[in-house]
Design a protein around this motif. Structure first.
Motif: not given
Length: 455
Positions: A3-4, A6, A8-9, A12-13, A298-299, A302, A306
């Motif tokens: 779990k990450f 928001t 962190t998402w 990345f994005l 994806m992991e 992220l 982070d």
């Protein structure tokens, strides 16, 4: 999958999407003639800045080349720092005697060009002047280094390479003997510019992400000239209406070469060690149990994002990239590029070197083989020379072959070759000569075959 948060998402994005938009997505732009052409945003920004500072950018370059030369001379008596944590300026200026001489030579050439002193062969508009004029190659490299270097962390620091690396490994490793992350380097070269691909590859190599062999393969095989430049070449040779079959031929030859070159000398003999000397433990990049390629990528992405929350670190890395390119790469392009262009302009060196290609071209059924032969090797000096010199050839078939080959050869001392030599990528001048000749020999039958179908 872990779990990450928001944040962190978003970390990345947002930077990754911005990096894709800047480096990988071509946009329409209007050139000086009023025609629409497509190029990536980074190149648009570099061209815009180059146009606005054209009158004084050669003087800025003279200052930078002088700083590179003087700094290296100051450090010449100092032993290379073998500590793991080398100070940045130590790494920037404390180079070997050969590269110190190269930097001094580049500064001298720049002085001669700007003040038009010494032999005209050095400062002529077709030699040193071609590189250092307001709209010359080094002016563009100055601005592309600024924007690409400063914004390169968008591609490198926030997980984009990790995400694509996981998904592309099943393609890149068996076909090209490369990790999946190299797909981004290749794409950045193909739709952006070969210089961007080399810089991205060099930084990944310095960060211990590629082995010596992988960095050498990517730098010499995937640093493709941009689509925009390919359009300029086919236009210069007088065959603009053949652009689609021409660029299709370049792609076909480029893919076949990418399959062959990593499997033969000299690239196959490069060590599988990283820049710090450690061995590559395994070439497999297996997906852990309970993951698929998307969730695993994806992991990893992220986790990378982070770890890179510092804005100051982002700009620090960016400015270091810029200085590294200005001080480390620009002098190599100036020194080697000028020498190569002098040889092309004032000597018969390339005509003599091209003579062995005459029977090969005759065997492939290429008309005007004697005139075309020197164009097989003159591209080693500068990527545009074959198109300029070949525009007078009568045979459309021969001009098509010259245009397609000049883009497929990739290794040009005035740009990609010089940048490769100035980077940390482990290739030397002999490697580049051998790779250039092998690419030429292997690509010629492919290109000639297509040309015979067209004409």
């Amino acid at each position: 999958m872990k779990k990450f948060s928001t944040s962190t998402w978003l970390l990345f994005l947002l930077p990754s999407l911005l990096g894709i938009l800047l480096f990988l997505i071509p946009v329409p732009t209007t050139n000086a003639d009023g025609d629409t052409e497509w190029m990536v945003t980074i190149a648009v920004l570099a061209n815009w800045m180059a146009d606005n500072i054209a009158s004084f950018v050669p003087w800025i370059l003279l200052v930078l080349l002088s700083i590179a030369a003087i700094g290296s001379l100051v450090y010449i008596t100092k032993k290379p720092n073998t500590d793991e944590d080398v100070p940045f300026f130590d790494k920037l200026f404390n180079v070997s005697l050969f590269w110190t001489i190269t930097r001094v030579l580049a500064a001298i050439f720049a002085f001669m060009v700007l003040f038009q002193v010494g032999p005209e062969a050095v400062w002529n508009e077709n030699t040193g002047g071609l590189l250092l004029s307001g709209d010359g190659l080094l002016s563009f490299l100055f601005t592309i280094f600024l924007f690409a270097g400063l914004l390169l962390p968008l591609l490198m620091n926030f997980g984009l390479l990790e995400f694509f690396g996981s998904m592309m490994v099943k393609i890149m490793r068996p076909l090209f003997r490369l990790p999946g992350r190299s797909s981004i380097d290749a794409l950045a070269s193909w739709v952006g510019d070969g210089t961007i691909g080399v810089l991205l590859t060099s930084k990944q190599y310095e960060d211990n992400r590629y082995t010596q062999r992988e960095a050498a393969i990517i730098g010499t095989t995937f640093s493709v000239v941009s689509i925009t430049f390919a359009i300029v070449v086919i236009g210069e040779i007088g065959l603009a209406s053949y652009f689609l079959p021409y660029y299709g031929t370049v792609i076909l030859a480029g893919i076949i070469l990418a399959l062959i070159m990593p499997r033969i000398y000299p690239l196959s003999r490069k060590p599988t060690t990283f820049i710090d000397g450690s061995e590559q433990e395994s070439q497999t990049e297996d997906v852990p149990k309970g993951y698929n390629v998307v969730s695993h990528g994806m992991e990893k992405a992220l986790e990378k994002a982070d770890r890179n929350r510092s804005i100051s670190k982002f700009f620090e890395d960016g400015f270091k990239n810029v200085l590294d390119m200005w001080i480390g790469v620009a002098p190599v392009v100036m020194a080697f590029g000028t020498i190569a262009l002098i040889l092309a302009e004032y000597t018969q060196v390339f005509a003599i070197l091209g003579a062995p290609f005459v029977p090969y071209l005759n065997l492939l059924g290429i008309p005007e083989a004697a005139d075309a032969a020197q164009l097989m090797v003159v591209g080693f000096a500068d990527m545009f020379l074959p198109a300029i010199l070949g525009s007078g050839i009568e045979s459309e078939l021969t001009r098509f072959v010259v245009a397609a080959l000049s883009v497929t050869q990739l290794i040009y001392l005035s740009e990609v070759g010089g940048i490769l030599l100035g980077s940390k990528i482990p290739v030397n001048i002999l490697d580049l000569i051998i790779i250039f000749l092998l690419r030429t020999i292997i690509a010629l039958p492919i290109i000639a075959g297509v040309a015979h179908l067209l004409f």
